[in-house]
Design a protein around this motif. Sequence first.
Motif, PDB file in Angstrom:
ATOM      1  N   ARG A   1      56.423  58.270  45.769  1.00  0.00           N
ATOM      2  CA  ARG A   1      56.633  59.259  44.714  1.00  0.00           C
ATOM      3  C   ARG A   1      57.572  60.331  45.242  1.00  0.00           C
ATOM      4  O   ARG A   1      57.373  60.847  46.353  1.00  0.00           O
ATOM      5  CB  ARG A   1      55.306  59.903  44.279  1.00  0.00           C
ATOM      6  N   SER A   2      58.588  60.654  44.473  1.00  0.00           N
ATOM      7  CA  SER A   2      59.593  61.617  44.930  1.00  0.00           C
ATOM      8  C   SER A   2      59.065  63.045  44.938  1.00  0.00           C
ATOM      9  O   SER A   2      59.529  63.872  45.716  1.00  0.00           O
ATOM     10  CB  SER A   2      60.853  61.521  44.063  1.00  0.00           C
ATOM     11  N   GLU A   3      58.093  63.345  44.107  1.00  0.00           N
ATOM     12  CA  GLU A   3      57.540  64.700  44.013  1.00  0.00           C
ATOM     13  C   GLU A   3      56.105  64.720  44.527  1.00  0.00           C
ATOM     14  O   GLU A   3      55.350  63.776  44.304  1.00  0.00           O
ATOM     15  CB  GLU A   3      57.561  65.183  42.558  1.00  0.00           C
ATOM     16  N   SER A   4      55.736  65.812  45.194  1.00  0.00           N
ATOM     17  CA  SER A   4      54.359  65.937  45.664  1.00  0.00           C
ATOM     18  C   SER A   4      53.526  66.649  44.603  1.00  0.00           C
ATOM     19  O   SER A   4      53.955  66.826  43.473  1.00  0.00           O
ATOM     20  CB  SER A   4      54.316  66.672  46.993  1.00  0.00           C
ATOM     21  N   GLY A   5      52.345  67.062  44.982  1.00  0.00           N
ATOM     22  CA  GLY A   5      51.414  67.658  44.028  1.00  0.00           C
ATOM     23  C   GLY A   5      50.394  66.616  43.636  1.00  0.00           C
ATOM     24  O   GLY A   5      49.905  65.860  44.478  1.00  0.00           O
ATOM     25  N   THR A   6      50.081  66.538  42.374  1.00  0.00           N
ATOM     26  CA  THR A   6      49.179  65.510  41.861  1.00  0.00           C
ATOM     27  C   THR A   6      50.021  64.320  41.425  1.00  0.00           C
ATOM     28  O   THR A   6      50.917  64.460  40.598  1.00  0.00           O
ATOM     29  CB  THR A   6      48.353  66.041  40.678  1.00  0.00           C
ATOM     30  N   VAL A   7      49.752  63.170  42.014  1.00  0.00           N
ATOM     31  CA  VAL A   7      50.542  61.979  41.711  1.00  0.00           C
ATOM     32  C   VAL A   7      49.643  60.860  41.193  1.00  0.00           C
ATOM     33  O   VAL A   7      48.471  60.775  41.553  1.00  0.00           O
ATOM     34  CB  VAL A   7      51.339  61.478  42.948  1.00  0.00           C
ATOM     35  N   ASP A   8      50.211  60.032  40.346  1.00  0.00           N
ATOM     36  CA  ASP A   8      49.521  58.833  39.878  1.00  0.00           C
ATOM     37  C   ASP A   8      49.810  57.713  40.864  1.00  0.00           C
ATOM     38  O   ASP A   8      50.972  57.367  41.085  1.00  0.00           O
ATOM     39  CB  ASP A   8      50.005  58.431  38.487  1.00  0.00           C
ATOM     40  N   LEU A   9      48.761  57.169  41.456  1.00  0.00           N
ATOM     41  CA  LEU A   9      48.938  56.018  42.334  1.00  0.00           C
ATOM     42  C   LEU A   9      49.282  54.779  41.514  1.00  0.00           C
ATOM     43  O   LEU A   9      50.031  53.918  41.964  1.00  0.00           O
ATOM     44  CB  LEU A   9      47.670  55.768  43.146  1.00  0.00           C
ATOM     45  N   CYS A  10      48.710  54.698  40.329  1.00  0.00           N
ATOM     46  CA  CYS A  10      48.915  53.565  39.429  1.00  0.00           C
ATOM     47  C   CYS A  10      48.226  53.908  38.121  1.00  0.00           C
ATOM     48  O   CYS A  10      47.641  54.987  37.986  1.00  0.00           O
ATOM     49  CB  CYS A  10      48.330  52.289  40.041  1.00  0.00           C
ATOM     50  N   THR A  11      48.262  52.993  37.184  1.00  0.00           N
ATOM     51  CA  THR A  11      47.536  53.211  35.939  1.00  0.00           C
ATOM     52  C   THR A  11      46.033  53.065  36.204  1.00  0.00           C
ATOM     53  O   THR A  11      45.628  52.383  37.164  1.00  0.00           O
ATOM     54  CB  THR A  11      47.944  52.187  34.864  1.00  0.00           C
ATOM     55  N   PRO A  12      45.197  53.667  35.371  1.00  0.00           N
ATOM     56  CA  PRO A  12      43.750  53.481  35.546  1.00  0.00           C
ATOM     57  C   PRO A  12      43.334  52.011  35.494  1.00  0.00           C
ATOM     58  O   PRO A  12      42.445  51.589  36.236  1.00  0.00           O
ATOM     59  CB  PRO A  12      43.142  54.276  34.380  1.00  0.00           C
ATOM     60  N   GLU A  13      43.999  51.218  34.652  1.00  0.00           N
ATOM     61  CA  GLU A  13      43.671  49.783  34.553  1.00  0.00           C
ATOM     62  C   GLU A  13      44.009  49.058  35.854  1.00  0.00           C
ATOM     63  O   GLU A  13      43.240  48.229  36.339  1.00  0.00           O
ATOM     64  CB  GLU A  13      44.424  49.140  33.385  1.00  0.00           C
ATOM     65  N   LYS A  14      45.166  49.362  36.409  1.00  0.00           N
ATOM     66  CA  LYS A  14      45.575  48.747  37.671  1.00  0.00           C
ATOM     67  C   LYS A  14      44.633  49.175  38.796  1.00  0.00           C
ATOM     68  O   LYS A  14      44.281  48.376  39.667  1.00  0.00           O
ATOM     69  CB  LYS A  14      47.027  49.140  37.982  1.00  0.00           C
ATOM     70  N   PHE A  15      44.219  50.441  38.764  1.00  0.00           N
ATOM     71  CA  PHE A  15      43.275  50.947  39.763  1.00  0.00           C
ATOM     72  C   PHE A  15      41.972  50.142  39.742  1.00  0.00           C
ATOM     73  O   PHE A  15      41.447  49.769  40.786  1.00  0.00           O
ATOM     74  CB  PHE A  15      43.010  52.436  39.499  1.00  0.00           C
ATOM     75  N   GLU A  16      41.469  49.862  38.555  1.00  0.00           N
ATOM     76  CA  GLU A  16      40.246  49.058  38.435  1.00  0.00           C
ATOM     77  C   GLU A  16      40.469  47.644  38.973  1.00  0.00           C
ATOM     78  O   GLU A  16      39.588  47.069  39.622  1.00  0.00           O
ATOM     79  CB  GLU A  16      39.756  49.023  36.986  1.00  0.00           C
ATOM     80  N   HIS A  17      41.653  47.091  38.726  1.00  0.00           N
ATOM     81  CA  HIS A  17      41.985  45.767  39.273  1.00  0.00           C
ATOM     82  C   HIS A  17      41.980  45.809  40.803  1.00  0.00           C
ATOM     83  O   HIS A  17      41.409  44.933  41.463  1.00  0.00           O
ATOM     84  CB  HIS A  17      43.337  45.281  38.757  1.00  0.00           C
ATOM     85  N   TYR A  18      42.620  46.833  41.380  1.00  0.00           N
ATOM     86  CA  TYR A  18      42.657  46.967  42.836  1.00  0.00           C
ATOM     87  C   TYR A  18      41.246  47.090  43.411  1.00  0.00           C
ATOM     88  O   TYR A  18      40.949  46.555  44.488  1.00  0.00           O
ATOM     89  CB  TYR A  18      43.489  48.175  43.263  1.00  0.00           C
ATOM     90  N   LYS A  19      40.367  47.798  42.726  1.00  0.00           N
ATOM     91  CA  LYS A  19      38.985  47.933  43.203  1.00  0.00           C
ATOM     92  C   LYS A  19      38.287  46.575  43.242  1.00  0.00           C
ATOM     93  O   LYS A  19      37.494  46.302  44.151  1.00  0.00           O
ATOM     94  CB  LYS A  19      38.207  48.912  42.331  1.00  0.00           C
ATOM     95  N   LYS A  20      38.599  45.719  42.270  1.00  0.00           N
ATOM     96  CA  LYS A  20      38.032  44.371  42.271  1.00  0.00           C
ATOM     97  C   LYS A  20      38.562  43.575  43.463  1.00  0.00           C
ATOM     98  O   LYS A  20      37.822  42.838  44.108  1.00  0.00           O
ATOM     99  CB  LYS A  20      38.340  43.653  40.960  1.00  0.00           C
ATOM    100  N   VAL A  21      39.856  43.724  43.752  1.00  0.00           N
ATOM    101  CA  VAL A  21      40.438  43.064  44.928  1.00  0.00           C
ATOM    102  C   VAL A  21      39.747  43.560  46.190  1.00  0.00           C
ATOM    103  O   VAL A  21      39.437  42.785  47.098  1.00  0.00           O
ATOM    104  CB  VAL A  21      41.966  43.307  45.001  1.00  0.00           C
ATOM    105  N   ALA A  22      39.464  44.867  46.236  1.00  0.00           N
ATOM    106  CA  ALA A  22      38.843  45.483  47.407  1.00  0.00           C
ATOM    107  C   ALA A  22      37.423  44.971  47.660  1.00  0.00           C
ATOM    108  O   ALA A  22      36.890  45.139  48.762  1.00  0.00           O
ATOM    109  CB  ALA A  22      38.832  47.007  47.260  1.00  0.00           C
ATOM    110  N   ALA A  23      36.832  44.324  46.676  1.00  0.00           N
ATOM    111  CA  ALA A  23      35.508  43.738  46.875  1.00  0.00           C
ATOM    112  C   ALA A  23      35.571  42.550  47.826  1.00  0.00           C
ATOM    113  O   ALA A  23      34.567  42.197  48.456  1.00  0.00           O
ATOM    114  CB  ALA A  23      34.913  43.318  45.530  1.00  0.00           C
ATOM    115  N   SER A  24      36.763  41.962  47.974  1.00  0.00           N
ATOM    116  CA  SER A  24      36.886  40.790  48.848  1.00  0.00           C
ATOM    117  C   SER A  24      37.693  41.051  50.120  1.00  0.00           C
ATOM    118  O   SER A  24      37.603  40.258  51.065  1.00  0.00           O
ATOM    119  CB  SER A  24      37.506  39.620  48.081  1.00  0.00           C
ATOM    120  N   VAL A  25      38.475  42.128  50.146  1.00  0.00           N
ATOM    121  CA  VAL A  25      39.280  42.428  51.333  1.00  0.00           C
ATOM    122  C   VAL A  25      39.484  43.950  51.391  1.00  0.00           C
ATOM    123  O   VAL A  25      39.735  44.567  50.357  1.00  0.00           O
ATOM    124  CB  VAL A  25      40.631  41.671  51.313  1.00  0.00           C
ATOM    125  N   PRO A  26      39.344  44.566  52.570  1.00  0.00           N
ATOM    126  CA  PRO A  26      39.623  46.005  52.654  1.00  0.00           C
ATOM    127  C   PRO A  26      41.009  46.306  52.096  1.00  0.00           C
ATOM    128  O   PRO A  26      41.959  45.577  52.359  1.00  0.00           O
ATOM    129  CB  PRO A  26      39.541  46.304  54.147  1.00  0.00           C
TER     130      PRO A  26
END
Length: 164
Positions: free
Chosen positions: A83-108
């Motif tokens: 992200r080019s700007e600091s402050g509060t940044v979006d890592l991803c969409t909330p939907e993508k975040f939930e997907h990543y959390k599911k991935v994290a259930a099988s691998v750190p």
Amino acid sequence: MSKIADFVNAGLNYANRPKSFRDGDKFEDWVIQGFDKRYFDLLKRTSDSVQNSVRYAVGDRDYDFLMFDKWLKREFAVECKYRSESGTVDLCTPEKFEHYKKVAASVPFFFVLGVGGKPNQPVDVFVIPILKIKYSRFVCGSDFAKRFSLDVDFIYSNHLWSGF
């Protein structure tokens, strides 16, 4: 279409990609150099946006890199975000975040977030275990964020696992 035409079209697609995609690729290249080959193996790297524009590989939505920590004998996933700007940044969409959390259930799973400067020379870098954050937004200047701040150009096992 001939192989030469495919090659030319791929080059044109690469040059015409949005700046955010080009910045993302540059940041990924910078991040992968930060994982020293003596300590980490790169097991998988997702396709870039040009390759995915022809046909999207379903597995590419899970993470950018699958790595192996040679010291601790552990696999882990990395998702790179610049992200080019600091402050509060979006890592991803909330939907993508939930997907990543599911991935994290099988691998750190770790976000490597670069902020400010250039994609290949960010001002701030954070290595964030997804299980330590609740939302897809990240406040870079917070005391919480400082726990995950990286002050060197290389990532070592203790950077990853100390915050996990």
